[in-house]
Every structure is written in structure tokens, then in C-alpha cells.
Design a protein around this motif. Sequence first.
Motif, mmCIF file in Angstrom:
data_model
loop_
_atom_site.group_PDB
_atom_site.id
_atom_site.type_symbol
_atom_site.label_atom_id
_atom_site.label_comp_id
_atom_site.label_asym_id
_atom_site.label_seq_id
_atom_site.Cartn_x
_atom_site.Cartn_y
_atom_site.Cartn_z
ATOM 1 N N GLU A 1 38.105 90.648 -15.476
ATOM 2 C CA GLU A 1 39.447 90.995 -14.987
ATOM 3 C C GLU A 1 40.537 90.580 -15.985
ATOM 4 O O GLU A 1 41.535 91.272 -16.153
ATOM 5 C CB GLU A 1 39.705 90.317 -13.644
ATOM 6 C CG GLU A 1 41.047 90.622 -13.032
ATOM 7 C CD GLU A 1 41.163 92.072 -12.580
ATOM 8 O OE1 GLU A 1 42.284 92.618 -12.657
ATOM 9 O OE2 GLU A 1 40.141 92.648 -12.151
ATOM 10 N N TYR A 2 40.331 89.451 -16.692
ATOM 11 C CA TYR A 2 41.361 88.941 -17.600
ATOM 12 C C TYR A 2 40.939 89.093 -19.063
ATOM 13 O O TYR A 2 41.395 88.349 -19.934
ATOM 14 C CB TYR A 2 41.662 87.481 -17.269
ATOM 15 C CG TYR A 2 42.075 87.287 -15.825
ATOM 16 C CD1 TYR A 2 43.311 87.760 -15.373
ATOM 17 C CD2 TYR A 2 41.225 86.689 -14.907
ATOM 18 C CE1 TYR A 2 43.687 87.619 -14.044
ATOM 19 C CE2 TYR A 2 41.596 86.544 -13.578
ATOM 20 C CZ TYR A 2 42.828 87.022 -13.155
ATOM 21 O OH TYR A 2 43.194 86.889 -11.825
ATOM 22 N N HIS A 3 40.088 90.081 -19.337
ATOM 23 C CA HIS A 3 39.522 90.279 -20.675
ATOM 24 C C HIS A 3 40.613 90.453 -21.743
ATOM 25 O O HIS A 3 40.506 89.906 -22.850
ATOM 26 C CB HIS A 3 38.597 91.491 -20.677
ATOM 27 C CG HIS A 3 38.054 91.831 -22.028
ATOM 28 N ND1 HIS A 3 37.074 91.079 -22.642
ATOM 29 C CD2 HIS A 3 38.376 92.837 -22.905
ATOM 30 C CE1 HIS A 3 36.805 91.589 -23.837
ATOM 31 N NE2 HIS A 3 37.575 92.663 -24.016
ATOM 32 N N MET A 4 41.687 91.197 -21.414
ATOM 33 C CA MET A 4 42.708 91.504 -22.416
ATOM 34 C C MET A 4 43.482 90.267 -22.863
ATOM 35 O O MET A 4 44.154 90.288 -23.893
ATOM 36 C CB MET A 4 43.681 92.558 -21.878
ATOM 37 C CG MET A 4 44.512 92.095 -20.689
ATOM 38 S SD MET A 4 45.563 93.431 -20.052
ATOM 39 C CE MET A 4 46.617 93.734 -21.457
ATOM 40 N N TYR A 5 43.384 89.182 -22.088
ATOM 41 C CA TYR A 5 44.118 87.968 -22.433
ATOM 42 C C TYR A 5 43.234 86.931 -23.148
ATOM 43 O O TYR A 5 43.745 85.905 -23.606
ATOM 44 C CB TYR A 5 44.709 87.324 -21.181
ATOM 45 C CG TYR A 5 45.564 88.276 -20.378
ATOM 46 C CD1 TYR A 5 46.730 88.803 -20.903
ATOM 47 C CD2 TYR A 5 45.188 88.656 -19.095
ATOM 48 C CE1 TYR A 5 47.512 89.689 -20.179
ATOM 49 C CE2 TYR A 5 45.962 89.533 -18.346
ATOM 50 C CZ TYR A 5 47.116 90.063 -18.893
ATOM 51 O OH TYR A 5 47.874 90.931 -18.180
ATOM 52 N N VAL A 6 41.946 87.201 -23.236
ATOM 53 C CA VAL A 6 41.014 86.194 -23.755
ATOM 54 C C VAL A 6 41.277 85.884 -25.222
ATOM 55 O O VAL A 6 41.426 84.715 -25.619
ATOM 56 C CB VAL A 6 39.555 86.648 -23.544
ATOM 57 C CG1 VAL A 6 38.596 85.698 -24.289
ATOM 58 C CG2 VAL A 6 39.218 86.669 -22.060
ATOM 59 N N GLU A 7 41.336 86.909 -26.069
ATOM 60 C CA GLU A 7 41.528 86.641 -27.508
ATOM 61 C C GLU A 7 42.905 86.043 -27.795
ATOM 62 O O GLU A 7 42.982 85.068 -28.581
ATOM 63 C CB GLU A 7 41.331 87.909 -28.334
ATOM 64 C CG GLU A 7 41.437 87.609 -29.831
ATOM 65 C CD GLU A 7 41.047 88.780 -30.715
ATOM 66 O OE1 GLU A 7 41.518 88.807 -31.868
ATOM 67 O OE2 GLU A 7 40.293 89.652 -30.253
ATOM 68 N N PRO A 8 44.014 86.547 -27.213
ATOM 69 C CA PRO A 8 45.300 85.871 -27.451
ATOM 70 C C PRO A 8 45.262 84.401 -27.059
ATOM 71 O O PRO A 8 45.807 83.545 -27.774
ATOM 72 C CB PRO A 8 46.277 86.665 -26.586
ATOM 73 C CG PRO A 8 45.674 88.018 -26.472
ATOM 74 C CD PRO A 8 44.203 87.780 -26.433
ATOM 75 N N VAL A 9 44.643 84.084 -25.910
ATOM 76 C CA VAL A 9 44.554 82.685 -25.477
ATOM 77 C C VAL A 9 43.718 81.889 -26.467
ATOM 78 O O VAL A 9 44.059 80.741 -26.816
ATOM 79 C CB VAL A 9 43.964 82.606 -24.049
ATOM 80 C CG1 VAL A 9 43.565 81.167 -23.718
ATOM 81 C CG2 VAL A 9 44.970 83.109 -23.032
ATOM 82 N N ALA A 10 42.611 82.490 -26.945
ATOM 83 C CA ALA A 10 41.759 81.790 -27.911
ATOM 84 C C ALA A 10 42.546 81.460 -29.178
ATOM 85 O O ALA A 10 42.425 80.361 -29.741
ATOM 86 C CB ALA A 10 40.544 82.648 -28.241
ATOM 87 N N ARG A 11 43.360 82.392 -29.657
ATOM 88 C CA ARG A 11 44.164 82.154 -30.867
ATOM 89 C C ARG A 11 45.186 81.036 -30.635
ATOM 90 O O ARG A 11 45.435 80.202 -31.511
ATOM 91 C CB ARG A 11 44.859 83.443 -31.288
ATOM 92 C CG ARG A 11 43.882 84.491 -31.809
ATOM 93 C CD ARG A 11 44.551 85.814 -32.107
ATOM 94 N NE ARG A 11 45.517 85.702 -33.218
ATOM 95 C CZ ARG A 11 46.112 86.766 -33.780
ATOM 96 N NH1 ARG A 11 45.850 87.991 -33.303
ATOM 97 N NH2 ARG A 11 46.970 86.599 -34.769
ATOM 98 N N LEU A 12 45.771 80.999 -29.452
ATOM 99 C CA LEU A 12 46.748 79.958 -29.140
ATOM 100 C C LEU A 12 46.074 78.588 -29.023
ATOM 101 O O LEU A 12 46.653 77.561 -29.382
ATOM 102 C CB LEU A 12 47.487 80.300 -27.846
ATOM 103 C CG LEU A 12 48.483 81.467 -27.955
ATOM 104 C CD1 LEU A 12 48.937 81.915 -26.565
ATOM 105 C CD2 LEU A 12 49.686 81.065 -28.801
ATOM 106 N N ILE A 13 44.846 78.601 -28.508
ATOM 107 C CA ILE A 13 44.094 77.333 -28.436
ATOM 108 C C ILE A 13 43.873 76.784 -29.837
ATOM 109 O O ILE A 13 44.100 75.595 -30.114
ATOM 110 C CB ILE A 13 42.736 77.541 -27.719
ATOM 111 C CG1 ILE A 13 42.948 77.893 -26.254
ATOM 112 C CG2 ILE A 13 41.869 76.283 -27.843
ATOM 113 C CD1 ILE A 13 41.667 78.342 -25.550
#
Length: 554
Positions: A501-513
Motif C-alpha cells: 500500500e505504501y510502496h511509492m514512499y519506500v525509496e524516498p523514506v530509505a534515502r532520508l534514513i
Amino acid sequence: MTLIHSKYIPIIFSRLKHYSLRGNGALWRELRKEFTESNQSYSAEQILAHIDNKVTNLIAQAKKPGGWTSESVYVEELNQGGMSGGVLDVNYWNSYMRPTIEIRARQLEQGLRFKTENKITDLFFIGDIHAQSGKLLALLDEQGFDLETQENAYHKIVFLGDLIDNHTASETDHLTLLNTVKRLVTDGKALCLLGNHEFNAIGWYLKNDKGEHYRDRNKASNLKQHQHFLQQIGEDSEQHKDWIEWFMSLPLYLNFGDVRAIHACWHDEDIDCLEKYLNPDHSLKVEHWPDAFNPNHELFRLIETLLKGPEIALPDGLTFKDKSGTTRTDMRIAWWNHRSRTYGDLAIGALQKNESIANIFINSENCKYKLPPVIPVMVGHYTLLPTDFPEPMSDSVVCLDYNAAKDDNPLVGYFMSDIDNWEESPAELINKENFAFIEQLSPNTMIVDGINDTLNIMVEKTPLFEGNEEFLETVSSILLKQWDPIGVYDQDNFDDAFEHEYHMYVEPVARLILAGDINQLTAYLFLTEQYLIGMEREEAEYDCAKVASCLMGI
């Protein structure tokens, strides 16, 4: 029989300009409370009968107070303190307060009946068109109204008048515009009001007993205003006659109970005076058209006020020049501006720049039209300056004339849905977000797009993600199980369809981490759920910070 539910009683007993003596104010509040708390429905006749019976009994049992006028009585139960506590001005009650109740009750009953009989719940008001048929067709198309099938027409359209007239060099099309509007009205999809331009067109065509036209055809300004219509319709042709007859059939006002519509000004007392000249559909009776153009007749004054806007006299000896250079002793007023104190506050147009008059305080006798409408009113007529963000004129008046006559200006509409869905007051139906026009800027869309751009910039400043799939799977799992603003995760009964459901936010969040800034990560989660996903949760700030902390620990 149409009944007035107690919900509507505060409308009937909304405030007056003044109450005379304190006993009158106490009686007004007592009547309002009595009807409101009954939680019952009444006809206007029942309301008036109850009031008359109550007041008659109060006066019969009243005492004569010393030192007051012969029309005053003392009623102990109306004594709520003060110098004139309990003293009732009977003459003022009979001459102003009781007639006001009757006018409001009967107009409210009339409007609720019309709304019920015509099954009206949703309305779409459209301002002055002035033959801009292309703008009308574009607006209706954008709002999902198919003129061929008339599908998606869940809103009843209300045209506020001034369908006609434009300058001769314009490319406007009167016939297309008029045929479109008339078809919608005939098919029951729309209602159309008489505007002052249609009224003037009737005067141009009709003749008096001497064979003279009611509107002077030799006056250059009259011809200039009306010439484009005459050229396209054919002056004095059979087609001209047909359209004049249709104009004569249009109502001067519409009353939907919870909202009202008129071309220029709603004033309860003037509407009440107008009734005797009207057919049941609020069009003018044919025998009264000569009176409408007679300056010495009451009807002339009423139409001048309701279709063109009220005017008041300036203080003796004072004048000003209007935009055409004509010297004026009267000024047209912003009747919706009930907070005005000076002539400048109340003026429309050139007088506002005349400081010698504008700063003079208004005599209370000139405040007849200053009391705000008790029910929202939709008007056109006033040629407002175009703006990306139209606003109501006041808490209870909306104007939809933003000079669509000019090619570059939009034709403005206004949605009003579920018109009886209000709690404290019909004024709740007035909302800045209800305006609609082509190329309209949406504050919500602007904010969402701006937030999205800001978040993208935030993410783009971080290094590209070069981690492994296991890391992304962990991020995805935390977003689903711990963040989950939509609320799709149920540990005991989880549907695998929501796993990504939240797939589109996974990579941006990973980059911010990986960028290592917990504050930016928290802000990203919060702004995303609030503005992009559109969810508002209690303690959202706390939850986003907690999830961000968990993500930073991966």
C-alpha cells in the motif's frame, strides 16, 4: 400544507435594528424561545395566531405605567431589568415588530413550499452572462453538465439575470445563449431570473397608450447599451417579440426557503410590497407592466431597487459626479454592508473617492437597507473586479457578477448542495470554496502540489539509494505496520493485497534514513499523510516522530 419546523424559528425572530422599549425586546426573546423549544412545526398562520393571542392577553392584563406614552403598558413578566424593563410600546409592536414577524414567516413558508414542491436540494447559481454563450457552454461542460443528454445535472441551475447586451464589437452570440438558457428552463433543469437588462429590453419594445416606447429609443446611451442585442435578434421582428414575451415571463425573485436569489437586492419589506403585482411564479402580471415604467408609481421604485440596487439621498446640498460625469444627488449603496458607518462605507463606485462626502456619518434614517438578510441571498449585477479568489460580499450575500461581459473575464458560478443541511443558521451555506469558474485556482490543489514539490526537493537532495532489497523490505514493513495512516493493517486479519500500500514512499523514506536527518524524515511522514494521502489523525505528530525514530534505527 408546508410547515415551518422549530429549526427555522430563529430566522423569523432574528435581530431587529432596534426594539423601542425594553419590554419589546423581552417579548421578542420570549417568543423566539417559546417556539424554538417546542420542537414542533407550524404554518405561518399558526405562528401569527399564537402570537396575536399571547400579546392580546398580555396587554389585557397589563398595567398603565406612569411617565410613559399612552401607547405603553407595563407587563410584569417582561421585566428583565433596566429603566424601561417590562414596558411594552404597543404602537411600535403593532406598526413594526408584528408586521416583521408576518413578512418573515410568510416568506419563509413560501420558500419552503417551493423547495419541497420542486424537490430542490442542490443549486448551481450562474452570474451575469451578457451573451457570452461560449463561456456558459465551457462552464457547464467543465462542471460535468452534458447539454445533449442533460446527464449529471444533479444541481438545479439558477441564472441570476442579465443574459443579454454587450458592446457591438464583441463576438458574443445572443441567439445561442438565449436558446441554451431557455431550453434548460423549459426542460426543468434551470430557473432564470429577470435582470435589469432584460427589463430594459422590455421597455425598449413595449409602447404606452400614446404609441411611445417606455424606454427612450432616441437616447444615445440606451441604444449603445442595447444595440448588439437588436442587431442579432432583429429589431421589432417576430423573433424580437417572442424573446420579449419570454423575458416578461421570468420571475423577479426566487425563494428556496434556505436561500434566495434576486438580480440586485433583497429587502423583505420591498419584496412584500411587490407581491400584489406578481403572478404565483413571481413574474410581473401583464396589466402592471405600464406601472413598472411609470416613475410616479410604487412599482417603479420597487423594481429600481430590486433589479438595479437601492439608492439613498445625500445630505442636503451635496452632490458628486458618477463615472459618466453626471452630477448626482443620490448614491447607490452596498446594502449588504450592515456595518457601514459613513457614506463612503456604504457607497458603490465614484463616491468612495470623494472624501468630502465619504467621511460623513450616515443619518440613521438612511439605513433602511442596512439590516443584513436573515437568509443567504445570491445576486449578480454589481460588475465586480475579476479575481482568482472570489469572496462573499458579506456573511449572507454572494455576488456572482465578475464582469464576464468582457472577453478575458470568467463566468462565475456557485454551488450550494444540500441546502437544508445546516445547524445553527443558513449562513453556514456560504463558503468561499463554493465558487466555480474556468481555470480556477484551487487552494487545496496549490497546497498539495506545493507540498509534493517540496518533499521531492527534500528527497532529491539526499544520495540515490544503493542499499539492498532486504533494507527496503524492512522499511516497507515498518511503514505498513507502524505508520499506516490509512489504517489498512490488521495483524489478526490481514489482507495481502495491502502489503504494498505504501510502496511509492519506500525509496524516498530509505534515502532520508541514509541522509541521517530524523527531523526531515518526521516532516516527510507527517506532510505526506496530511496533504498527499489526505488523512488527519489525532497525535499524528507523535506517531510520525515515533515511526521516524524506529526507521532511523534500522
